[in-house]
Write a protein that holds these residues in place. Structure first.
Motif, mmCIF file in Angstrom:
data_model
loop_
_atom_site.group_PDB
_atom_site.id
_atom_site.type_symbol
_atom_site.label_atom_id
_atom_site.label_comp_id
_atom_site.label_asym_id
_atom_site.label_seq_id
_atom_site.Cartn_x
_atom_site.Cartn_y
_atom_site.Cartn_z
ATOM 1 N N GLU A 8 2.937 20.911 -11.134
ATOM 2 C CA GLU A 8 3.324 21.337 -9.786
ATOM 3 C C GLU A 8 2.799 20.410 -8.707
ATOM 4 O O GLU A 8 3.576 19.861 -7.940
ATOM 5 N N ILE A 9 1.468 20.228 -8.682
ATOM 6 C CA ILE A 9 0.978 19.246 -7.732
ATOM 7 C C ILE A 9 1.229 17.861 -8.325
ATOM 8 O O ILE A 9 0.661 16.883 -7.899
ATOM 9 N N GLY A 59 -6.930 12.703 -4.249
ATOM 10 C CA GLY A 59 -6.894 13.181 -5.624
ATOM 11 C C GLY A 59 -6.003 12.364 -6.541
ATOM 12 O O GLY A 59 -6.255 12.279 -7.745
ATOM 13 N N PHE A 60 -4.980 11.754 -5.978
ATOM 14 C CA PHE A 60 -4.087 10.945 -6.806
ATOM 15 C C PHE A 60 -4.831 9.708 -7.297
ATOM 16 O O PHE A 60 -4.902 9.434 -8.497
ATOM 17 N N VAL A 61 -5.408 8.992 -6.349
ATOM 18 C CA VAL A 61 -6.139 7.761 -6.669
ATOM 19 C C VAL A 61 -7.342 8.066 -7.572
ATOM 20 O O VAL A 61 -7.591 7.363 -8.555
ATOM 21 N N ILE A 109 -3.287 15.632 -3.361
ATOM 22 C CA ILE A 109 -2.557 14.375 -3.518
ATOM 23 C C ILE A 109 -2.525 13.610 -2.211
ATOM 24 O O ILE A 109 -2.936 12.469 -2.130
ATOM 25 N N ASP A 110 -1.997 14.230 -1.187
ATOM 26 C CA ASP A 110 -1.907 13.537 0.091
ATOM 27 C C ASP A 110 -3.011 14.057 0.993
ATOM 28 O O ASP A 110 -3.057 15.231 1.316
ATOM 29 N N ILE A 134 0.820 -1.204 0.000
ATOM 30 C CA ILE A 134 0.000 0.000 0.000
ATOM 31 C C ILE A 134 0.855 1.255 0.000
ATOM 32 O O ILE A 134 0.750 2.091 -0.864
ATOM 33 N N VAL A 185 -7.410 6.061 5.044
ATOM 34 C CA VAL A 185 -8.710 5.538 4.632
ATOM 35 C C VAL A 185 -9.398 4.843 5.812
ATOM 36 O O VAL A 185 -10.592 5.024 6.043
ATOM 37 N N ASN A 233 -7.843 10.594 -9.605
ATOM 38 C CA ASN A 233 -7.437 10.982 -10.945
ATOM 39 C C ASN A 233 -7.021 9.766 -11.771
ATOM 40 O O ASN A 233 -7.408 9.622 -12.936
ATOM 41 N N VAL A 234 -6.251 8.873 -11.146
ATOM 42 C CA VAL A 234 -5.812 7.663 -11.851
ATOM 43 C C VAL A 234 -7.014 6.789 -12.215
ATOM 44 O O VAL A 234 -7.114 6.285 -13.336
ATOM 45 N N ALA A 235 -7.949 6.633 -11.271
ATOM 46 C CA ALA A 235 -9.132 5.801 -11.535
ATOM 47 C C ALA A 235 -9.939 6.372 -12.698
ATOM 48 O O ALA A 235 -10.346 5.649 -13.607
ATOM 49 N N THR A 284 -6.386 22.665 -15.068
ATOM 50 C CA THR A 284 -6.993 22.380 -13.763
ATOM 51 C C THR A 284 -6.191 22.953 -12.602
ATOM 52 O O THR A 284 -6.757 23.543 -11.678
ATOM 53 N N GLU A 328 -1.471 16.945 -13.292
ATOM 54 C CA GLU A 328 -1.482 18.360 -12.926
ATOM 55 C C GLU A 328 -0.074 18.859 -12.662
ATOM 56 O O GLU A 328 0.663 18.284 -11.889
ATOM 57 N N GLY A 337 -8.168 15.130 -8.246
ATOM 58 C CA GLY A 337 -6.830 15.590 -8.614
ATOM 59 C C GLY A 337 -6.358 16.862 -7.923
ATOM 60 O O GLY A 337 -5.237 17.297 -8.129
ATOM 61 N N ALA A 338 -7.201 17.462 -7.094
ATOM 62 C CA ALA A 338 -6.775 18.702 -6.442
ATOM 63 C C ALA A 338 -5.841 18.430 -5.271
ATOM 64 O O ALA A 338 -4.980 19.250 -4.962
ATOM 65 N N ILE A 396 -0.283 11.624 -11.949
ATOM 66 C CA ILE A 396 -1.391 12.430 -12.435
ATOM 67 C C ILE A 396 -0.827 13.656 -13.132
ATOM 68 O O ILE A 396 0.327 14.020 -12.928
ATOM 69 N N SER A 428 -11.020 -0.471 -11.484
ATOM 70 C CA SER A 428 -11.853 0.522 -12.169
ATOM 71 C C SER A 428 -11.988 0.151 -13.635
ATOM 72 O O SER A 428 -13.085 0.211 -14.212
ATOM 73 N N LEU A 448 -13.308 4.775 -1.343
ATOM 74 C CA LEU A 448 -12.583 3.940 -2.289
ATOM 75 C C LEU A 448 -11.442 3.228 -1.570
ATOM 76 O O LEU A 448 -10.662 3.845 -0.848
ATOM 77 N N PRO A 482 0.666 26.355 -12.254
ATOM 78 C CA PRO A 482 -0.323 27.139 -11.527
ATOM 79 C C PRO A 482 0.266 28.380 -10.846
ATOM 80 O O PRO A 482 -0.314 29.469 -10.921
ATOM 81 N N ASN A 490 -4.935 2.117 3.467
ATOM 82 C CA ASN A 490 -3.888 2.795 4.202
ATOM 83 C C ASN A 490 -4.514 3.431 5.449
ATOM 84 O O ASN A 490 -5.729 3.407 5.641
#
Lengths: 344, 344
Positions: free
Chosen positions: A189-190, B232-234, B151-152, A151, B196, B236-238, B109, A187, B148-149, A185, A241, B183, B76, B193
């Motif tokens: 910078e982020i 946002g990472f997960v 990440i952590d 994970i 979650v 966006n990937v999904a 974005t 985006e 996606g906004a 992903i 997914s 999710l 950005p 993790n």
């Protein structure tokens, strides 16, 4: 590599158990004349299934009796502690004991990974084993890892996954200098969490790895990379997914073709095309996820695999054994890790 | 809510700029007699496009000239610092100044989120805004955030996303007591993790949230939950993986129907069905991601949106304004956060 290849199969695992594993084994013995198979599981059930297949006790196939079965929802630690005589564990023990060259199980992933790691141990230089699977893509196929074993991953873990993925893809699928991408992903910078950014640095600095940069989720299916590396949480979500979307589209298609008498007729006319399409996206073709990074070959078949799908997992196990994938990973990882440290 | 709704549109953003935004605006004015639109961008380009649409300068539509445009790949922070007169920023400034009730942009974005956050500020009780989008599913539609906004994310962030998602889904889509899922991946013990798992605790303890448990990747598309919450990472990937699969299946379908004269004929017969199918999975229908958690309505349209797709984003913006989504989130979040603290 000896002239024969011996696999031990967890014959009780998965949703179908012997019903899928036994015919899959019989098919594999026909395809691979050098293959020997040990079916591990409850002898009466296995004999019954062989009977049903009118196979008797064929040459190159033996049964290793054991009593217990790991449940599909059983917690890995419980399976590891209390199921010493389970078909999954005994199948793996045969690999450790050198009685088999590799193992295939459709049992629960967590238990399989925990037991495999405990019994077979990881290769030197590898901190964590990872699960790799093949996914259809525009170029033909993409190989993705990790798909759920780990994970939270550090950059070093991701780097190791990349090395294991590259070695295995080259050996099993014959892809030369496979292109390695890091799932990320888009985006600016982020862009990416810290682990992914640092892993990108390690991979860029490692000359032997053909690193091609970041890959976004849709890039898994466009063939931009041969290997897509990510942590197990992200990889698992991406894979499931994708399966979910494919299932939804299939369902929509059925619904639309069943709507009226006219659309049903259109469906009949289009049937051969729809069948060809179904074959191309049939997940059974891609069944068989490799547990990489262990001192032995272990394959995870999908729990819902039928005989055809389980057979695909057997074929991959045979290839991994014959190509000596664990040995190749071991040979490749040490200099690469040394190189990565110098490059860092 | 005033009797009129005013939106400011970033008319230069996205791959098509005014070519998509201007006809989308004209269409939206027809659909919504209470709507006023300000097109923000380079006046000559906008007049030219209105000319091309044979629209002159219609009622309820004004142009607000500005010179600059934020590039689709612009970082950005750079957009925020140096593009003070960009169509994206000026469109958002009109919302802050109360000259518009909401804003839609197809620009990049990262820049949109950073600028929106800087100008509009987050609502009290919300640490981070999140991006929510609608995804087709067996039940009709699933709403997913963050895409996606962020990440952590901590458990508290995920909890806030759940609240924002529930409020917005109820208000915009009329879903009563929407079911909220987290999710996650399905492996026992290594399940999820820490964030979650802790978020699951917060959500279970919060009576007003209709929390239904963990959802795996394929569950996004089966309609097990109305809202799926993730970092946002997960997310966006999904989302992008799913788009990738859908695109690949479409391509396979085209290839298979074009293979021979016979399959082409079958394709002709099946055409109406295939068209209906395409409509159902048309991503343009679902275009328009909500930036939730801000003191104002802001919608992100896909960069590649055409006029139809951009129009869908406008429709959602109109709904969010008329339902007063930011106010609803503000009103709901405080007692819920208090409740979560008591429950913890």
């Amino acid at each position: 590599m000896s002239e024969t290849t011996t696999l031990s199969l967890d014959a009780m695992g998965g949703d179908y158990g012997p019903e899928a594993v036994v015919p899959a084994a019989l098919g594999a013995l026909e395809r691979h004349p050098e293959l020997h198979i040990t079916l591990v599981g409850q002898r009466p059930r296995l004999l019954e299934e062989l009977e049903r297949q009118r196979a008797g006790e064929p040459e190159r196939l033996t049964i290793h009796h054991c009593n217990e079965v790991v449940g599909m929802d059983e917690p890995p630690s419980q399976a590891l502690r209390y199921k010493r005589d389970s078909s999954m564990r005994v199948a793996l023990e045969r690999v450790r004991a050198g009685e088999a060259d590799g193992c295939v199980s459709a049992g629960n992933t967590g238990a399989l990974m925990a037991t495999a790691r405990y019994l077979l141990k990881t290769l030197p230089g590898i901190d964590r084993p990872a699960i790799m699977s093949t996914i259809p893509s525009r170029g033909g196929a993409t190989h993705m890892l990790d798909l759920g074993a780990n994970i939270d991953c550090t950059a070093e873990h991701l780097f190791q996954f990349a090395v294991m993925g590259a070695v295995a893809t080259e050996a099993i699928h014959g892809v030369e200098r496979p292109r390695v991408g890091l799932l990320n992903i888009g985006e600016e910078e982020i862009k990416g969490n810290e682990q992914v950014k640092r892993a990108a640095g390690l991979l860029s600095a490692s000359e032997p790895i053909n690193y091609v940069g970041y890959i976004e989720g849709d890039g898994i299916f466009t063939g931009e990379a041969d290997i897509v590396v990510c942590d197990g949480f992200v990889g698992n979500v991406a894979l499931k997914s994708s399966e979910g979307v494919a299932a939804l589209i299939s369902e929509y298609m059925r619904t639309e073709f069943r709507r009226t008498l006219l659309t049903r007729l259109a469906g009949l006319v289009a049937m051969p095309v729809l069948k060809a399409l179904r074959r191309r996206i049939d997940p059974r073709q891609y069944n068989g996820a490799s547990l990489l990074g262990l001192r032995g070959v272990a394959l995870k078949s999908h729990g819902s695999a039928d005989a055809f799908a389980f057979g695909r997992a057997i074929d991959t196990a045979v290839l991994e054994v014959q190509q000596g994938v664990p040995g190749l990973i071991e040979a490749r990882i040490e200099p690469l890790l040394a190189g990565a440290k110098e490059g860092a």
